[in-house]
Design a protein around this motif. Structure first.
Motif, mmCIF file in Angstrom:
data_model
loop_
_atom_site.group_PDB
_atom_site.id
_atom_site.type_symbol
_atom_site.label_atom_id
_atom_site.label_comp_id
_atom_site.label_asym_id
_atom_site.label_seq_id
_atom_site.Cartn_x
_atom_site.Cartn_y
_atom_site.Cartn_z
ATOM 1 N N CYS A 6 0.878 -0.999 0.023
ATOM 2 C CA CYS A 6 -0.005 0.055 0.134
ATOM 3 C C CYS A 6 0.948 1.337 -0.088
ATOM 4 N N GLN A 74 -14.974 -7.754 -6.751
ATOM 5 C CA GLN A 74 -13.931 -7.231 -6.067
ATOM 6 C C GLN A 74 -14.892 -6.417 -4.975
ATOM 7 N N PHE A 109 -10.965 0.745 -8.411
ATOM 8 C CA PHE A 109 -10.105 -0.488 -8.638
ATOM 9 C C PHE A 109 -9.222 -0.400 -9.803
ATOM 10 N N SER A 115 -2.421 0.475 -4.539
ATOM 11 C CA SER A 115 -3.543 0.294 -3.329
ATOM 12 C C SER A 115 -3.287 1.430 -2.363
ATOM 13 N N SER A 117 -5.222 4.509 0.607
ATOM 14 C CA SER A 117 -6.404 5.148 1.073
ATOM 15 C C SER A 117 -6.025 6.491 1.647
ATOM 16 N N ASN A 134 -7.981 3.395 -3.785
ATOM 17 C CA ASN A 134 -8.000 2.452 -4.590
ATOM 18 C C ASN A 134 -7.405 1.110 -4.289
ATOM 19 N N PHE A 135 -7.921 0.063 -5.035
ATOM 20 C CA PHE A 135 -7.243 -1.194 -4.980
ATOM 21 C C PHE A 135 -6.654 -1.374 -6.280
ATOM 22 N N GLY A 136 -5.158 -1.824 -6.398
ATOM 23 C CA GLY A 136 -4.444 -2.011 -7.509
ATOM 24 C C GLY A 136 -4.542 -3.337 -8.267
ATOM 25 N N LEU A 139 -8.441 -8.778 -5.439
ATOM 26 C CA LEU A 139 -8.661 -9.023 -3.937
ATOM 27 C C LEU A 139 -9.009 -10.302 -3.551
ATOM 28 N N THR A 147 -5.629 -6.796 2.184
ATOM 29 C CA THR A 147 -5.448 -5.524 1.696
ATOM 30 C C THR A 147 -6.891 -4.669 1.883
ATOM 31 N N GLU A 151 -6.799 -0.994 3.994
ATOM 32 C CA GLU A 151 -7.060 0.389 3.403
ATOM 33 C C GLU A 151 -8.279 1.121 4.217
#
Length: 361
Positions: A6, A74, A109, A115, A117, A134-136, A139, A147, A151
């Motif tokens: 992160c 996700q 996403f 990723s 926050s 964001n989640f890169g 998941l 993750t 976040e």
């Protein structure tokens, strides 16, 4: 080992007077990210065809537009993670909304975008067409669901455990830089320093001194940590909410009882009598429709927030944080006769007589 990390966006330091008393400074910094307890945090998943941005592609010398929209699989992991934090019995609520302008937390996403926050209340400074989280990467694998918990921990006001100045971690710094420069992160030295090597100011540590089992602790491959010696072979937290994490959440966001808060009547001051970090709540039911002012009094630093109850849910109207300023927190809003409004006040610190109060007029 290919561990994804992160990356917290940089936060400008609080604009506080240079000659501020150390105790006041520490109290303000320690609580500046936490929400007022009882807040309903609305979250939104970006869903538009034009929601996205152009980013450099990690490991490639190219840039391209990548969508922020994620699939239901996700989104469901994130929904489950919000429930996991709520199931600790905390006083915050999490509600999904379909309108981004109603959301304090706006979630993307974007693959390849990393990723991250915003930490706690700093999300309020982000434009409503931009992400606060964001989640890169995917998941859905069991070992990646941590993750989402991590976040959301940032969104609650938690920071990285390994950056605590009390952790006693001594890094092999060049090994860390080299590790993060390669796949899958491809981080420049500045980002690695900001998210791993840099120590927090002691005043920023609003939880434990260090919890290696925390959901806010990164895992680290062997050879990156020199001290404590037991982590030279690597540090591998379980990826779940630890007891210390739960204690943090319950400390700042204790569960509410069923009792209604006391009425705050016009032109009648209500003594607060709060310890540092504590909160008081009041109910305002106007007898006339007009502009009202709500303000704190006394030698104190405080956060004051006014909510309107809509459908039984408190919705943010306005607020002010007077931390570090010579005056007091004061807000003015147009209130409607017979509607219900909630005033929440959290004290950073007080001095002088220590007597503080709040009034509505």
């Amino acid at each position: 080992m290919n561990i994804r990390y992160c990356s917290i966006p940089r936060q400008p330091p609080p604009a506080l007077p240079a000659d501020l008393d150390a105790d006041r400074l520490n109290a303000i910094v320690a609580t500046r990210f936490t929400w007022l307890n009882g807040t309903v945090l609305h979250y939104y998943f970006f869903d538009g065809e034009t929601d996205g941005s152009v980013i450099p592609i990690p490991g490639e010398e190219t840039r391209r537009w990548v969508s922020w929209v994620g699939g239901k699989d996700q989104q469901d992991v994130v929904r489950e993670s919000f429930r996991a934090w709520k199931d600790l019995g905390i006083g915050l609520e999490f509600t999904e909304v379909a309108d981004r302008t109603e959301a304090e937390l706006r979630i993307g996403f974007q693959r390849g975008g990393g990723s991250f926050s915003r930490v706690g209340r700093s999300a309020l400074a982000v434009a409503t067409d931009q992400r606060t989280m964001n989640f890169g990467w995917d998941l859905t694998p069991p070992d990646e669901r941590s993750t989402a918990l991590h976040e959301i921990g940032h969104a609650l006001g938690m920071v990285h455990e390994h950056q605590s100045p009390f952790a006693g971690i001594v890094w092999d710094e060049e090994a860390v830089y080299a590790n993060l420069a390669g796949p899958p992160n491809f981080w420049p030295r500045e980002r690695t320093f900001h998210n791993i090597i840099r120590k927090q100011d002691p005043a920023e540590v609003n939880g434990s001194d260090w919890d290696p089992q925390s959901i806010m602790e990164y895992p680290f491959s062997p050879g990156l940590i020199l001290e404590p010696e037991r982590f030279r072979a690597g540090l591998f937290p379980p990826g779940t909410i630890s007891e210390t994490d739960a204690a943090f959440a319950r400390r700042w966001y204790p569960s509410f009882g069923d009792a209604e808060p006391p009425r705050l009547l016009p032109f009648r001051s209500a003594p607060l009598g709060l310890d540092a970090g504590a909160q008081a709540d009041f109910l305002v039911v106007p007898e006339a429709t007009r502009d009202y002012t709500v303000a704190t009094f006394g030698e104190s630093d405080a956060v004051l927030v006014l909510f309107e109850e809509i459908g039984g849910e408190p919705r943010y109207l306005t607020g002010e944080d007077d931390g570090g300023r010579p005056g007091n927190a004061s807000v003015t809003a147009h209130l409607v006769k017979g509607r219900r409004y909630i005033v929440r006040v959290r004290l950073h610190s007080s001095w002088g007589s220590g007597q503080t109060a709040v009034m509505c007029w």
